[in-house]
Every structure is written in C-alpha cells, then in structure tokens.
Design an enzyme around this catalytic site. Structure first.
Site, short mmCIF file in Angstrom:
data_model
loop_
_atom_site.label_atom_id
_atom_site.label_comp_id
_atom_site.label_asym_id
_atom_site.label_seq_id
_atom_site.Cartn_x
_atom_site.Cartn_y
_atom_site.Cartn_z
N GLU A 127 29.08 -33.32 -41.79
CA GLU A 127 29.09 -33.80 -40.40
C GLU A 127 27.96 -34.77 -40.05
OE1 GLU A 127 29.41 -30.27 -37.96
OE2 GLU A 127 31.23 -29.63 -38.97
N ASN A 169 31.71 -33.92 -46.25
CA ASN A 169 32.66 -33.16 -45.44
C ASN A 169 32.48 -33.47 -43.95
OD1 ASN A 169 34.63 -30.91 -45.34
ND2 ASN A 169 33.00 -29.76 -44.31
N HIS A 205 40.32 -29.46 -38.21
CA HIS A 205 40.43 -28.53 -37.08
C HIS A 205 41.35 -29.21 -36.06
CE1 HIS A 205 37.42 -25.87 -38.66
NE2 HIS A 205 36.57 -26.87 -38.80
N GLU A 232 38.83 -27.16 -43.92
CA GLU A 232 38.62 -26.14 -42.86
C GLU A 232 39.84 -26.06 -41.96
OE1 GLU A 232 34.87 -26.68 -40.83
OE2 GLU A 232 33.82 -27.25 -42.67
N ASP A 234 42.63 -25.38 -39.52
CA ASP A 234 43.17 -24.46 -38.52
C ASP A 234 43.83 -25.30 -37.43
OD1 ASP A 234 40.77 -25.27 -37.20
OD2 ASP A 234 39.86 -23.29 -37.33
O1 G3I Z 1 25.40 -13.31 -37.43
C1 G3I Z 1 24.80 -13.57 -36.15
C2 G3I Z 1 24.48 -12.29 -35.47
O2 G3I Z 1 23.49 -11.60 -36.21
C3 G3I Z 1 23.98 -12.60 -34.07
O3 G3I Z 1 23.71 -11.44 -33.39
C4 G3I Z 1 25.02 -13.43 -33.31
C5 G3I Z 1 24.55 -13.81 -31.92
O4 G3I Z 1 24.78 -15.16 -31.64
O5 G3I Z 1 25.25 -14.60 -34.02
C6 G3I Z 1 25.75 -14.38 -35.33
O6 G3I Z 1 25.86 -15.62 -35.95
C7 G3I Z 1 26.94 -16.42 -35.57
C8 G3I Z 1 27.72 -16.76 -36.82
O7 G3I Z 1 28.75 -17.68 -36.53
C9 G3I Z 1 28.35 -15.54 -37.47
O8 G3I Z 1 29.30 -14.96 -36.62
C10 G3I Z 1 26.43 -17.66 -34.90
O9 G3I Z 1 25.84 -17.36 -33.67
C11 G3I Z 1 27.55 -18.66 -34.71
O10 G3I Z 1 26.99 -19.88 -34.26
C12 G3I Z 1 28.25 -18.91 -36.03
O11 G3I Z 1 29.32 -19.78 -35.80
C13 G3I Z 1 29.77 -20.46 -36.95
C14 G3I Z 1 29.65 -21.96 -36.73
O12 G3I Z 1 30.18 -22.65 -37.84
C15 G3I Z 1 28.21 -22.38 -36.53
O13 G3I Z 1 28.08 -23.73 -36.38
C16 G3I Z 1 31.22 -20.08 -37.21
O14 G3I Z 1 31.27 -18.70 -37.61
C17 G3I Z 1 31.79 -20.95 -38.32
O15 G3I Z 1 33.19 -20.74 -38.40
C18 G3I Z 1 31.55 -22.41 -38.00
O16 G3I Z 1 32.05 -23.18 -39.05
C19 G3I Z 1 31.94 -24.59 -38.90
C20 G3I Z 1 31.68 -25.17 -40.26
O17 G3I Z 1 30.54 -24.57 -40.84
C21 G3I Z 1 31.53 -26.68 -40.20
N1 G3I Z 1 32.64 -27.30 -39.52
C22 G3I Z 1 32.98 -26.75 -38.21
C23 G3I Z 1 33.19 -25.26 -38.31
C24 G3I Z 1 33.60 -24.67 -36.97
O18 G3I Z 1 32.59 -24.80 -36.02
#
Ligand code: G3I
Length: 300
Positions: A127, A169, A205, A232, A234
């Site tokens: 990105e 990516n 996405h 990715e 969806d």
């Molecule tokens: O694990 C922590 C937890 O300990 C904490 O209490 C909680 C509170 O905020 O957060 C948890 O972490 C979260 C994590 O996902 C796991 O669930 C993060 O806040 C959250 O920001 C994170 O989101 C991820 C996101 O990337 C972050 O940018 C998504 O799961 C994930 O699907 C998403 O994936 C991205 C790709 O890497 C890049 N392309 C876009 C895609 C979708 O946004």
C-alpha cells in the site's frame, strides 16, 4: 473437483485464505480451512507491529503458529507484509531519516531470514501508492526516507530469502486507473533496472461492481514479466456477490501468470468487514459465492 484448493490446482494455481492465529484452536474453523484452502496468509501476525514490538527484539510466536499449521497440513504460505506505513510498532512510528531506513531494512532482513524456505511469496511492500488521481506515492514516514525505499526493501528481501517470490501489494487497483498505472510504471522501471520483483498483488476488496478492465489490468502487469495474484479478495454481500467472485476467478484463470487467489478470511463472522463479504456464512455454510467460484475453477 469438490474443494477450492483442488479445483484451483487443476490449472496449477492455489486458492488461499487469510487466517488469524486465534482461530487455529477452533476446530469448526480449521475443518473448513484445511479442507478448502491450500495457501495460508497470516491476517495480522507477520506484520511489523506483531513481529518487532521493540526495536530489534523480534517475536515470531503467532506468525510461527500460522506458518507451522500451514506447513504441517501441506499448505504453502504467503507472507504479509514486510514494509507498510500502517501497523508499525510504536517505536518505529516516530522515526525518520536514515535511522528509519536502517530500521526498516533490518526488519525486512530479519523477518525474511526467519521465514526463509517457508514462504512462497512475500508482500514485501504494502500500500505505498496514494489513492486518487495522482498516480504517485502515498506520503508516509517510509516515503519521506527517499523514493528509493521500496527498491531497497526488495533488495533486502531478496538477499534474506532468495527462494521467495517478492511481491508489491495494493488496493484500489482493480482496473486501469491512475493508482494502478503508477504501480505499473514502478514495476516496469524495476524490471528495466534489475530491481528484484517477481509479482504484484491485487488486494481486490470489492463492492457491488467490478471494473470492466479488471482482467486487462492483470494482463498488462503480467506482460511486464511478473506474476500476478489476487491477494485479499472479499466482496460486499448483495445480489451481485456471486457474480463478482466468479468474474474475478475467471479473470485470474484467463491470465496465465495469475498464479492464485486468496480470500481475506473464511467465514463472514471472522471478516474485518461487516458486509458478509466471504465465501462461507457465519455458520460455516457454503454461500452462493462459494459455488460460483468453485464452478469457475472447474471450468464452468
Ligand atoms: O489484537 C488486538 C487486541 O489485542 C486489541 O485489544 C484490539 C483493540 O483494538 O485490537 C486487536 O488488534 C486488531 C487486529 O486487527 C486483530 O483483530 C487491530 O486493532 C485492528 O486494527 C486489526 O485490523 C486489521 C487491519 O488489517 C489493520 O490495518 C484486520 O484484522 C486485517 O484484516 C486488516 O488487513 C488489511 C491488510 O493487512 C492490508 N490490506 C487491507 C486489509 C483490510 O484492512
């Protein structure tokens, strides 16, 4: 064939899923994962904040859990991601200049070395291009270290794991537009100058429509001499969901250098989105979208 992975393998491709480590202890989830998918991506566990929480102190516990589950179940691993402006550890967010450049390259090197031999392809840089019409780079602390930060990251990744395919990516690259063209120009330049890049990931996405030039866009990158992958996928749930999934699948099949497709999750309840964008519903049932992808992979 009756599973996504086996159906994709008929043409030498893979069908993968993004997985959070926590789900590996849920047998209903791993039953689907193991049956249907043959490429695994860690949804968050190999990112910079997860793997280097303190500078030069690496933690591979969760990433290893996913990689080892994949390998022990006969699946390959797509590594995601070595360098990104987001999900940086706190210590890195405030860095700049040559200190940040060194820290970045150390990160790329150490993580790629740790997983050497276990990763089919790495999203080396994620990105890095701006949305909108500029076609230029996204502003970030990494970009401010100099425009050559991306090629430096690719060179470090190649040195650390010469066997992994190295990908760039990004998202909003689902057709021929300013952003995808900016990336296209970078890849063309990298190939011309011998910067090590092997593949481009199209996150995909998607909403309720698909660009008519989705396949043509994949093809123009493939024509530069790189593999392309849907990384990715969806799609917003609605009347068009199954059709869009099928169209993306057929586009990949029509491009000989499109080596595989990864869905960004398995069941709708585990998606980062709340619009039920995946192939399995909240109970783990196959959706219409699932059958449309399977049918396309089987040549239908
Ligand atoms: O694990 C922590 C937890 O300990 C904490 O209490 C909680 C509170 O905020 O957060 C948890 O972490 C979260 C994590 O996902 C796991 O669930 C993060 O806040 C959250 O920001 C994170 O989101 C991820 C996101 O990337 C972050 O940018 C998504 O799961 C994930 O699907 C998403 O994936 C991205 C790709 O890497 C890049 N392309 C876009 C895609 C979708 O946004």
């Amino acid at each position: 064939e009756s599973t996504l992975g086996a159906a994709a393998a008929q043409t030498g491709r893979y069908f993968g899923a993004a997985v959070p480590a926590g789900r590996l202890s849920e047998s209903a989830y791993t039953t689907i994962l193991n049956r249907e998918f043959n490429m695994i991506t860690a949804e968050n566990e190999m990112k910079m904040d997860a793997t280097e929480p303190s500078q030069n102190q690496f933690n591979f516990t969760s990433g290893d859990r996913i990689a080892n589950w994949a390998i022990s179940n006969g699946k390959r691993v797509r590594g995601h991601t070595l360098a990104w402006h987001a999900q940086q550890p706190g210590w890195m967010q405030n860095m700049s200049g040559s200190a940040l450049r060194s820290a970045l390259l150390n990160h790329v090197t150490k993580v790629a070395e740790h997983y050497r031999g276990k990763v089919y392809a790495w999203d080396v840089v994620n990105e890095a291009f701006a949305d909108g019409g500029s076609g230029g780079r996204r502003d970030s602390n990494l970009q401010r270290t100099g425009n050559d930060w991306i090629e430096a990251a690719f060179r470090a990744a190649r040195a650390a794991d010469p066997g992994a395919k190295l990908c760039y990516n990004d998202y909003n690259t689902d057709g021929i537009n300013a952003k995808s063209t900016g990336i296209y120009n970078m890849v063309r330049d990298f190939k011309a100058r011998g910067v090590p890049i092997d593949c481009v990931g199209f996150q995909s996405h998607l909403g309720t429509t698909l660009s008519g030039d989705y396949q043509a866009n994949l093809q123009r990158f493939a024509d530069l001499g790189v593999d392309v992958q849907i990384t990715e996928l969806d799609v917003e749930q609605g009347s068009n969901q199954a059709n869009i999934y099928a169209a993306v699948t057929r586009a990949c099949l029509a491009v000989s250098r499109c080596t595989g497709i990864t869905a960004w999750g398995v069941r709708d309840d585990t998606s980062w989105r709340d619009d039920n964008p995946l192939l399995f519903d909240r109970s783990g049932n196959k959706k219409a979208a699932y059958y449309s992808v399977l049918d396309a992979l089987n040549g239908g």
